[in-house]
Write an enzyme that holds these catalytic residues in place. Structure first.
Site, PDB file in Angstrom:
ATOM      1  N   GLU A  42       0.820  -1.210   0.000  1.00 28.74           N
ATOM      2  CA  GLU A  42       0.000   0.000   0.000  1.00 28.74           C
ATOM      3  C   GLU A  42       0.855   1.263   0.000  1.00 28.74           C
ATOM      4  O   GLU A  42       0.509   2.250  -0.664  1.00 28.74           O
ATOM      5  CB  GLU A  42      -0.954   0.005   1.197  1.00 28.74           C
ATOM      6  CG  GLU A  42      -2.045  -1.047   1.126  1.00 28.74           C
ATOM      7  CD  GLU A  42      -2.991  -0.857  -0.046  1.00 28.74           C
ATOM      8  OE1 GLU A  42      -2.973   0.213  -0.674  1.00 28.74           O
ATOM      9  OE2 GLU A  42      -3.746  -1.801  -0.342  1.00 28.74           O
ATOM     10  N   TYR A 125      -6.184   5.976   5.056  1.00 33.08           N
ATOM     11  CA  TYR A 125      -6.376   4.985   3.989  1.00 33.08           C
ATOM     12  C   TYR A 125      -5.593   3.711   4.269  1.00 33.08           C
ATOM     13  O   TYR A 125      -6.144   2.602   4.229  1.00 33.08           O
ATOM     14  CB  TYR A 125      -5.965   5.543   2.622  1.00 33.08           C
ATOM     15  CG  TYR A 125      -5.798   4.423   1.627  1.00 33.08           C
ATOM     16  CD1 TYR A 125      -6.911   3.762   1.124  1.00 33.08           C
ATOM     17  CD2 TYR A 125      -4.534   3.972   1.246  1.00 33.08           C
ATOM     18  CE1 TYR A 125      -6.777   2.687   0.257  1.00 33.08           C
ATOM     19  CE2 TYR A 125      -4.390   2.901   0.385  1.00 33.08           C
ATOM     20  CZ  TYR A 125      -5.518   2.262  -0.113  1.00 33.08           C
ATOM     21  OH  TYR A 125      -5.378   1.197  -0.948  1.00 33.08           O
ATOM     22  N   ASP A 143      -9.184   5.813  -0.880  1.00 33.43           N
ATOM     23  CA  ASP A 143      -8.106   6.358  -1.706  1.00 33.43           C
ATOM     24  C   ASP A 143      -8.733   6.955  -2.956  1.00 33.43           C
ATOM     25  O   ASP A 143      -9.954   7.150  -3.034  1.00 33.43           O
ATOM     26  CB  ASP A 143      -7.090   5.268  -2.051  1.00 33.43           C
ATOM     27  CG  ASP A 143      -7.669   4.201  -2.974  1.00 33.43           C
ATOM     28  OD1 ASP A 143      -8.918   4.134  -3.117  1.00 33.43           O
ATOM     29  OD2 ASP A 143      -6.880   3.442  -3.575  1.00 33.43           O
TER      30      ASP A 143
END
Length: 368
Positions: A42, A125, A143
Site C-alpha cells: 500500500e 487509507y 483512496d
C-alpha cells in the site's frame, strides 16, 4: 448524494464480491493476509501504478522479508531498494514505523484502524486497508479509487481536494461495506476503479455494477469526482555539471532534509544561486559555474558546454529544467565538498533519484 436502501446495499455487496471472486487481480501481496505485506504494497502503491510496483515489491520482500530486517537496514540499502519510486520520505517513514513496532508493540501489528493510524507514516487509507484486509475490521479504505467509484455510484459532489471531504466518503462507505468480507470489498473497489471505472475512459457499459452507477445512469459520469485543480508546479532552473576524472565521476549527496534527501546526484546548482544577470550568455554561465565550484567547494573545475537538450523533471510543487554541462577536475581534495569521486562500476551501488537517471540518459546522447 444518493442514499441506498438496505436491500440495495445487500444487492451491491453480493454483486461486487461475486465479480471480485471471479475477476479480482492476482497480485503478489494478495497471496496472504500478512499485515507486513499489505502495508509495504500500500505504501508503494501511493503515487505509483500497480505494474510498476510489482517488481519493486518482490525485490523489497527479498531484501527485507521481516519487520526486523527493515528496521535494521542501512539507509543506503533502503534507498537503493526504493530507487525510481520517488517520494523517498515514504520508505524512510516505513523504517521508522518498523522500529516503532519493535520498540512499542513487541513487533506485533495493532489490529484496528484507530490504532494503526498512531504508527509513523500510516494515514487513514493505509490503516483502513491493513485493518480490513489483515484483520477483517469493517472499515473503509478511502483512496483515489474509492473517491472515484463512490462519487459516481452515489453522486457525491463534495470536493475531494478538501481534507474534510474524506469524512463524507468514510461515513457513506461504512454503511455499504461488507461486514463479513471488508478486505475483499475494499480490494474489489480498488480493482473496479482500475478497470471499469477509470478516470478518463471508463467502461461502465460492461461494468458489473453498472446498474448501481447513478452518475452513469444520469449521463454525467465524467463530472465525478468533483476536484478543484492544484496550482501548477513552480519552475526552477538548474545546472547539472557532469564532472569526470579518469574513470571516476564527481557525485554529491543531497542534504538529509528537503527534496531528494540523502540521495546521490551529479552536482546540481540552482541558476538563481549563480552570479548571473537575468539574461546571460553560455560563456557567462560557464564562468559563473566555475567560480561557484571555487567559492563553495574550493575545487578547480573546468566546465564546457554539452550539445544536449535540457532535462525536465516535475515534482509535486516544482518543475525543474536542468541544463547539462561537462566538467573535468584534477583536484582530489574534497574536504569542502559533500560527496566523493565514484568509479563507473560503483555508480550502480549508490541510491539515486529518477532525475539523476534522466541526467545520465541525456548525457549519453552528447556529441562525442
Amino acid at each position: 448524494m444518493i442514499e441506498w436502501s438496505a436491500a440495495t446495499i445487500s444487492d451491491f455487496q453480493t454483486t461486487l464480491l461475486a465479480w471480485f471472486d471471479e475477476a479480482g487481480r492476482d497480485l503478489p501481496w494478495r497471496h496472504d493476509h500478512d499485515p507486513y505485506h499489505i502495508w509495504v504494497s500500500e505504501i508503494m502503491l501511493q503515487q505509483t501504478q500497480v505494474q510498476t510496483v510489482i517488481p519493486y515489491y518482490e525485490r523489497f520482500m527479498t531484501w527485507f522479508p521481516t519487520i526486523d530486517a527493515l528496521a535494521t537496514a542501512p539507509e543506503d540499502r533502503l534507498l537503493k531498494a526504493w530507487e525510481g519510486l520517488g517520494y523517498y520520505s515514504r520508505v524512510r517513514n516505513m523504517q521508522r514505523c518498523a522500529r516503532q513496532l519493535l520498540a512499542d508493540y513487541e513487533g506485533q501489528w495493532p489490529r484496528t484502524a484507530a490504532e494503526l493510524v498512531e504508527l509513523v507514516g500510516i494515514g487513514p487509507y493505509t490503516a483502513g486497508a491493513i485493518a480490513s484486509i489483515a484483520f477483517n475490521e469493517p472499515v473503509p479504505a478511502v483512496d483515489g479509487n474509492a473517491y472515484r467509484v463512490f462519487s459516481r455510484l452515489l453522486e457525491i459532489d463534495a470536493d475531494i481536494a478538501k481534507p474534510q471531504t474524506r469524512l463524507i466518503f468514510e461515513r457513506a462507505i461504512t454503511k455499504i461495506i461488507s461486514p463479513t468480507r471488508p478486505g475483499d470489498f475494499n480490494q474489489a473497489i480498488m480493482d473496479l476503479g482500475a478497470s471499469y471505472m477509470t478516470a478518463r475512459q471508463p467502461d461502465t457499459a460492461h461494468s458489473p455494477v453498472k446498474r448501481f452507477n447513478q452518475a452513469y445512469l444520469d449521463g454525467k459520469e465524467l463530472d465525478y469526482p468533483v476536484k478543484t485543480k492544484k496550482p501548477r508546479p513552480q519552475p526552477v532552473a538548474y545546472v547539472a555539471v557532469v564532472v569526470k576524472q579518469a574513470d571516476q565521476w564527481l557525485m554529491t549527496q543531497r542534504p538529509s532534509q528537503g527534496m531528494l534527501a540523502n540521495l546521490w546526484t551529479v552536482p546540481l546548482i540552482k541558476v538563481a544561486d549563480l552570479a548571473l544577470a537575468d539574461a546571460y550568455t553560455p560563456t557567462e554561465l560557464i564562468t559563473a559555474v566555475q567560480l561557484y565550484f571555487q567559492q563553495e567547494y574550493q575545487l578547480k573545475v573546468t566546465v564546457a558546454p554539452l550539445s544536449v537538450r535540457p532535462v525536465t523533471h516535475t515534482f509535486t510543487h516544482q518543475k525543474w529544467t536542468i541544463q547539462l554541462l561537462a566538467g573535468t577536475t584534477e583536484s582530489t581534495d574534497l574536504a569542502y565538498f559533500a560527496g566523493k569521486l565514484v568509479t563507473t562500476n560503483a555508480l550502480t551501488q549508490l541510491p539515486t533519484p529518477k532525475v539523476q537517471a534522466k541526467i545520465w540518459d541525456r548525457y549519453a546522447q552528447r556529441e562525442k
